[in-house]
Design a protein around this motif. Structure first.
Motif, PDB file in Angstrom:
ATOM      1  N   SER A   1     -15.982 -10.833  26.840  1.00  0.00           N
ATOM      2  CA  SER A   1     -15.702 -10.205  25.513  1.00  0.00           C
ATOM      3  C   SER A   1     -15.358 -10.694  24.308  1.00  0.00           C
ATOM      4  CB  SER A   1     -14.343  -9.587  25.645  1.00  0.00           C
ATOM      5  OG  SER A   1     -14.251  -7.814  24.870  1.00  0.00           O
TER       6      SER A   1
ATOM      7  N   LEU B   1     -18.920 -11.414  22.688  1.00  0.00           N
ATOM      8  CA  LEU B   1     -19.598 -10.241  22.472  1.00  0.00           C
ATOM      9  C   LEU B   1     -20.865 -10.620  21.823  1.00  0.00           C
ATOM     10  CD1 LEU B   1     -20.368  -8.302  24.203  1.00  0.00           C
ATOM     11  CD2 LEU B   1     -19.317  -6.922  23.102  1.00  0.00           C
ATOM     12  N   ASN B   2     -20.414 -10.486  20.532  1.00  0.00           N
ATOM     13  CA  ASN B   2     -21.262 -10.420  19.146  1.00  0.00           C
ATOM     14  C   ASN B   2     -21.573 -11.241  18.052  1.00  0.00           C
ATOM     15  OD1 ASN B   2     -21.090  -7.647  20.030  1.00  0.00           O
ATOM     16  ND2 ASN B   2     -19.410  -7.429  18.795  1.00  0.00           N
ATOM     17  N   VAL B   3     -21.250 -13.116  19.399  1.00  0.00           N
ATOM     18  CA  VAL B   3     -21.674 -14.464  18.196  1.00  0.00           C
ATOM     19  C   VAL B   3     -23.375 -14.839  18.695  1.00  0.00           C
ATOM     20  CG1 VAL B   3     -21.172 -16.363  18.467  1.00  0.00           C
ATOM     21  CG2 VAL B   3     -18.963 -14.600  19.127  1.00  0.00           C
ATOM     22  N   ASP B   4     -24.015 -14.402  17.668  1.00  0.00           N
ATOM     23  CA  ASP B   4     -25.342 -15.307  17.431  1.00  0.00           C
ATOM     24  C   ASP B   4     -25.104 -17.364  17.450  1.00  0.00           C
ATOM     25  OD1 ASP B   4     -27.883 -16.291  16.916  1.00  0.00           O
ATOM     26  OD2 ASP B   4     -27.882 -14.853  15.004  1.00  0.00           O
TER      27      ASP B   4
ATOM     28  N   ILE C   1     -17.190 -15.181  11.609  1.00  0.00           N
ATOM     29  CA  ILE C   1     -17.094 -14.442  12.312  1.00  0.00           C
ATOM     30  C   ILE C   1     -15.031 -15.345  12.952  1.00  0.00           C
ATOM     31  CG2 ILE C   1     -16.648 -12.872  14.658  1.00  0.00           C
ATOM     32  CD1 ILE C   1     -19.565 -12.951  14.031  1.00  0.00           C
TER      33      ILE C   1
ATOM     34  N   SER D   1     -12.936  -5.329  13.871  1.00  0.00           N
ATOM     35  CA  SER D   1     -12.108  -4.221  15.188  1.00  0.00           C
ATOM     36  C   SER D   1     -11.508  -4.980  16.310  1.00  0.00           C
ATOM     37  CB  SER D   1     -13.851  -4.360  16.105  1.00  0.00           C
ATOM     38  OG  SER D   1     -14.566  -5.661  16.391  1.00  0.00           O
TER      39      SER D   1
ATOM     40  N   ARG E   1     -11.224  -4.432  20.963  1.00  0.00           N
ATOM     41  CA  ARG E   1     -11.791  -4.240  21.960  1.00  0.00           C
ATOM     42  C   ARG E   1     -10.848  -4.514  23.308  1.00  0.00           C
ATOM     43  NH1 ARG E   1     -16.148  -6.641  20.107  1.00  0.00           N
ATOM     44  NH2 ARG E   1     -15.390  -9.017  20.406  1.00  0.00           N
TER      45      ARG E   1
ATOM     46  N   GLU F   1     -12.070  -8.605  16.539  1.00  0.00           N
ATOM     47  CA  GLU F   1     -13.202  -8.811  15.833  1.00  0.00           C
ATOM     48  C   GLU F   1     -13.279  -9.474  14.378  1.00  0.00           C
ATOM     49  OE1 GLU F   1     -18.117  -8.757  16.539  1.00  0.00           O
ATOM     50  OE2 GLU F   1     -16.732  -9.227  18.191  1.00  0.00           O
TER      51      GLU F   1
ATOM     52  N   ARG G   1     -14.565  -9.924  10.180  1.00  0.00           N
ATOM     53  CA  ARG G   1     -15.444 -10.976   9.247  1.00  0.00           C
ATOM     54  C   ARG G   1     -14.354 -10.368   7.725  1.00  0.00           C
ATOM     55  NH1 ARG G   1     -20.054 -10.672  12.110  1.00  0.00           N
ATOM     56  NH2 ARG G   1     -19.877  -9.920  14.522  1.00  0.00           N
TER      57      ARG G   1
END
Length: 208
Positions: free
Chosen positions: A49, A52-55, A159, A181, A183, A196, A198
């Protein structure tokens, strides 16, 4: 191809390492609960989790605050790009030395020193800052110093991802980040909240 016997020994060795890690974490928690923050290491569900959104292809500099026994640290080392820079921090001396020996990387002590560490390394801003610090139980001045370091070093597109065991830090994070956000990860002991964040609000303060 592994034989059943070799697979058995591998599984037993992994289980032994897992148990030792749990015991070490529990002992460190008992000795310094305000530093370690949890009686057990993070679960694979929490680790998943967190990232989850890490590039990872766009992450050139990553920092981890509160490395503990290295559950997140090891995952970062697996996922980060070969050319990216990684800076890990752990204030508890025993955990720091053990993890440094195990992973053969430098582990820094005070997370509030993040700006100075990055300046000395001449790497600019961090694209990803991961935190496992127990802000809810840390002295307010320590939390403020660490979050000031995060604000000063996170890049404009970066992030900040942190996990906590309550919503205690929600209003503080909202005061310093444009986007937030959360979770809930129930498959963890105890259940954890992933934040998370930003977009640093420049000049904003934390924990006033």
């Amino acid at each position: 191809m592994f034989s059943p016997r070799s697979r058995y020994h591998t599984t037993m060795a992994q289980s032994a390492d897992f148990i030792k890690e749990k015991m070490l974490f529990a002992m460190k928690f008992a000795a310094a609960p305000r530093t370690v923050g949890s009686v057990t290491p993070s679960s694979p569900y929490l680790v998943s989790s967190m990232f989850l959104n890490v590039d990872w292809q766009s992450v050139g500099v990553v920092a981890e605050l509160g490395a503990g026994t290295g559950v997140m640290t090891k995952e970062i080392l697996k996922r980060k790009s070969p050319g990216s820079r990684f800076f890990a921090f752990e204030i508890e001396r025993g955990l720091r030395l053990r993890l440094s020996r195990e992973l053969k990387i430098k582990i820094y002590d005070d997370a509030a020193k993040l700006p100075q560490v990055l300046d000395r390394a001449r790497v600019g801003k961090a694209d990803l800052i991961v935190s496992g610090l127990p802000f809810a139980v840390l002295p307010r001045c320590v939390t403020a110093a660490v979050m000031d370091a995060v604000q000063r070093t996170l890049s404009d597109e970066g992030i900040f991802v942190a996990f906590q065991y309550s919503h205690h830090m929600k209003s503080s994070f909202e005061s310093i980040f444009e986007q937030l956000s959360t979770r809930l990860v129930v498959m963890n002991i105890p259940p954890a909240v992933v934040y998370e964040c930003r977009g640093v609000k420049r000049g904003a303060g934390c924990c006033d």
